[in-house]
Motif scaffolding. Structure first.
Motif, PDB file in Angstrom:
ATOM      1  N   SER A  84     -84.691  64.431  18.068  1.00 42.05           N
ATOM      2  CA  SER A  84     -83.761  63.464  17.490  1.00 42.05           C
ATOM      3  C   SER A  84     -82.394  64.128  17.398  1.00 42.05           C
ATOM      4  CB  SER A  84     -84.239  63.069  16.094  1.00 42.05           C
ATOM      5  OG  SER A  84     -84.094  64.179  15.231  1.00 42.05           O
ATOM      6  N   PRO A  85     -81.322  63.361  17.204  1.00 41.55           N
ATOM      7  CA  PRO A  85     -79.988  63.966  17.107  1.00 41.55           C
ATOM      8  C   PRO A  85     -79.888  65.038  16.026  1.00 41.55           C
ATOM      9  CG  PRO A  85     -79.775  61.614  17.445  1.00 41.55           C
ATOM     10  CD  PRO A  85     -81.248  61.877  17.237  1.00 41.55           C
ATOM     11  N   ASP A  86     -80.485  64.796  14.864  1.00 39.14           N
ATOM     12  CA  ASP A  86     -80.416  65.789  13.784  1.00 39.14           C
ATOM     13  C   ASP A  86     -81.003  67.123  14.216  1.00 39.14           C
ATOM     14  OD1 ASP A  86     -79.144  64.652  11.546  1.00 39.14           O
ATOM     15  OD2 ASP A  86     -80.891  63.352  11.213  1.00 39.14           O
ATOM     16  N   GLU A 115     -75.048  55.388  17.014  1.00 38.58           N
ATOM     17  CA  GLU A 115     -74.568  55.617  15.641  1.00 38.58           C
ATOM     18  C   GLU A 115     -75.315  56.783  14.993  1.00 38.58           C
ATOM     19  OE1 GLU A 115     -73.237  50.950  14.777  1.00 38.58           O
ATOM     20  OE2 GLU A 115     -75.189  51.704  14.054  1.00 38.58           O
ATOM     21  N   GLN A 116     -76.623  56.833  15.264  1.00 38.37           N
ATOM     22  CA  GLN A 116     -77.429  57.922  14.701  1.00 38.37           C
ATOM     23  C   GLN A 116     -76.935  59.277  15.214  1.00 38.37           C
ATOM     24  OE1 GLN A 116     -81.657  57.201  15.127  1.00 38.37           O
ATOM     25  NE2 GLN A 116     -82.202  59.323  14.584  1.00 38.37           N
ATOM     26  N   ALA A 117     -76.538  59.322  16.484  1.00 35.93           N
ATOM     27  CA  ALA A 117     -76.022  60.573  17.059  1.00 35.93           C
ATOM     28  C   ALA A 117     -74.721  60.986  16.378  1.00 35.93           C
ATOM     29  CB  ALA A 117     -75.807  60.403  18.562  1.00 35.93           C
ATOM     30  N   LEU A 118     -73.827  60.014  16.169  1.00 41.20           N
ATOM     31  CA  LEU A 118     -72.558  60.334  15.499  1.00 41.20           C
ATOM     32  C   LEU A 118     -72.812  60.841  14.079  1.00 41.20           C
ATOM     33  CD1 LEU A 118     -70.315  57.322  16.639  1.00 41.20           C
ATOM     34  CD2 LEU A 118     -70.162  59.700  17.417  1.00 41.20           C
ATOM     35  N   ARG A 119     -73.728  60.206  13.398  1.00 37.02           N
ATOM     36  CA  ARG A 119     -74.030  60.635  12.016  1.00 37.02           C
ATOM     37  C   ARG A 119     -74.562  62.057  11.989  1.00 37.02           C
ATOM     38  NH1 ARG A 119     -76.341  55.458  11.514  1.00 37.02           N
ATOM     39  NH2 ARG A 119     -74.772  53.998  10.714  1.00 37.02           N
ATOM     40  N   ALA A 120     -75.210  62.463  13.097  1.00 39.01           N
ATOM     41  CA  ALA A 120     -75.712  63.843  13.184  1.00 39.01           C
ATOM     42  C   ALA A 120     -74.616  64.812  13.616  1.00 39.01           C
ATOM     43  CB  ALA A 120     -76.882  63.907  14.162  1.00 39.01           C
ATOM     44  N   GLY A 121     -73.418  64.287  13.855  1.00 39.03           N
ATOM     45  CA  GLY A 121     -72.300  65.172  14.209  1.00 39.03           C
ATOM     46  C   GLY A 121     -72.138  65.426  15.693  1.00 39.03           C
ATOM     47  N   LEU A 122     -72.806  64.623  16.531  1.00 38.60           N
ATOM     48  CA  LEU A 122     -72.679  64.796  17.977  1.00 38.60           C
ATOM     49  C   LEU A 122     -71.566  63.914  18.543  1.00 38.60           C
ATOM     50  CD1 LEU A 122     -76.457  64.727  19.100  1.00 38.60           C
ATOM     51  CD2 LEU A 122     -75.036  66.723  18.532  1.00 38.60           C
TER      52      LEU A 122
END
Lengths: 335, 335
Positions: free
Chosen positions: A53-55, A85-92
């Motif tokens: 996952s992105p995190d 959006e999930q990727a951005l929230r993980a800082g990617l």
């Protein structure tokens, strides 16, 4: 355009490998930049990488989510947006080669800013470039050109760059298309540049360098393509190549998608490219022919390459199959 | 891009004719479209037209204010803005060939909307164009090409269009640059098109037509220009010219602004253009050479044209000085 690596490769819900060419290309050419793959649960092609996952990927070192698939039509499906959006929230950061821009997805720009992330639309280009100067630059340059589009100019350039580096010759791959930029982490999508600045953009891409340094520049289009020859000429003149390699697929009978436009004879193609290349580098010369022999057996390919080499009077090789030392030697002989 | 005519020609506060080439070109080629001139009081060049304010010009029939001058740097001075606003309040569209966009002037877009007016930035292009198809179109096409930029390709195309029309041959001038678009009232600024769509934009500019109709297409750049040859090739392929006219200035020794790039020999230029043109029209041929002999006396020009005609084996003329019947006859002979 400078992209942060390494990547988490996003595959969406794409099931056919043919639509995941970008992901496979990046995995094959820069495996060290590919931390993991991620897709919409249980539905997508498999690159054989770890699934993260992105995190988790971010903690493992990933810096960008790379959209490695192209749905038909080139637009990002709405169903993918929560994943981005999930990727951005993980800082990617997000890297996309789609026709539609990431910034056109409502709220995505704001979310990226809130998390200090960048959105990279590799197919588009909002940079300002200068007008071409024609000024001769220091360092050496090799350009791959083709009898058609989409027959191996990028792979030939990548393989040659690697072979030169393996032999201790200073060399950089210079990307001019979206997948090339994703592999290199930087470059200019030349077909997205406004026509007036095309040549200047290429000059910017391959600046002055050490006298014995080689820029290996990814070709685009073809001088014999009814839609894209202008791009090819601007790229050719801006590149000022010392060495050119003609890329060719012997199984192709006409320009892909243009049945009224037969593939040109190889000698004619070499003569036409040489004529134009000499405007910005009078010493420009062909040093080899690269064939895409993927539709032939090993034995057929070997015969075919001998025949082509005899016909044009230059070494002929398949960058994915052959020993590249004749090309490396030809480059070395040019100083 | 479709522009409403006739024009009120705005001259700002420009005092040198050299910076008013657009205004003079529009006045000379479409005098019937020039209602009047207007400038910042008592300071500008004189076109010899009536002087009118926007209100008066609008009542006299004007539909657009055309900025006919180019200040150094290509940006619109702040001191001009009140004059542009006055034009919009009078109900005139504004047509600009500046590098900076009208829409970048604070409040101008809103004022235009409030008065139902359009802002036309002729140097820019926000239209979406298709990818080129290479499909052969009906009707006939003539393209002016050059040994350099800025030596008379537009004027040659305009003069030939007029000469054909005068002889009862159906012909339209197709504009590909900003001044040409202002003269024609429509066209595509091809150097402002994204490279990928350049050829498709030209195909759109010159669509199917009657079998005996001629589109006379304004050339751009030069195949021998180190910065712009890509534009020239895209335009050449999209035009699919049946007939080409080589434009040349015999007094020029090198590409303007590029002293390291000598002007090519005329026979070589004809051979190179012909080679490339045959991709999208195998019957493409040169029918004449157009010289810009403005720096020569009548007698010198006459000798020069005889020498060129002998050397290349084609009629040679100056579109601003010569009888154009040899060109009209050559066109007529092509059916």
């Amino acid at each position: 355009m400078i992209i942060r690596k390494p990547y988490l490769l996003f595959l969406g819900d794409i099931k056919e490998s043919a639509y995941a060419k970008t992901a496979f290309g990046v995995r094959d050419w820069t495996p060290e930049d590919c931390i993991a793959q991620w897709s919409i649960e249980g539905t997508a092609v498999d690159l054989g990488l770890d699934v993260m996952s992105p995190d988790v990927a971010q903690q493992a070192g990933a810096r960008s989510l790379l959209i490695g698939v192209a749905p038909v039509g080139g637009a990002i499906p709405k169903s993918w947006v929560p994943y981005l959006e999930q990727a951005l929230r993980a800082g990617l950061d997000i890297v996309s080669g789609m026709h539609s821009r990431l910034a056109e997805i409502p709220g995505l720009t704001e979310l990226a800013e809130a998390h200090g992330c960048m959105l990279h639309d590799v197919r588009h280009n909002d940079s300002k470039f200068p007008i071409g100067t024609g000024r001769k630059r220091t360092g050496k340059r090799l350009l791959t050109v083709g009898t058609d589009c989409a027959l191996g100019k990028k792979y030939a350039a990548l393989a040659i760059t690697r072979a030169l580096q393996d032999q201790g010759i200073a060399a950089d791959f210079r990307a001019t298309g979206q997948t090339g930029i994703m592999i290199a982490g930087s470059g200019v999508a030349v077909d997205a540049v406004i026509s007036d600045f095309l040549c200047g953009a290429v000059e910017t891409l391959s600046p002055d360098n050490d006298p014995d340094h080689w820029d290996v520049i990814e070709g685009q289009g073809s001088l014999f393509h009814p839609a894209y020859a202008g791009v090819t000429v601007g790229l050719l003149h801006g590149s000022q190549p010392d060495a050119m390699i003609l890329c060719h697929d012997p199984s192709r009978r006409h320009i892909a998608g243009y049945p009224d436009f037969p593939i040109h004879d190889l000698r004619e193609a070499i003569a036409a490219y040489s004529l134009l290349a000499k405007l910005t580098n009078p010493k420009a010369e062909f040093i080899a022919v690269a064939v895409n022999s993927s539709s032939y057996t090993e034995a057929e390919a070997a015969t075919l390459m001998i025949n082509i080499a005899t016909y044009v009077g230059l070494p002929c090789f398949d960058p994915m199959r052959s020993d590249l030392s004749p090309v490396v030697n030809a480059v070395r002989a040019m100083g």
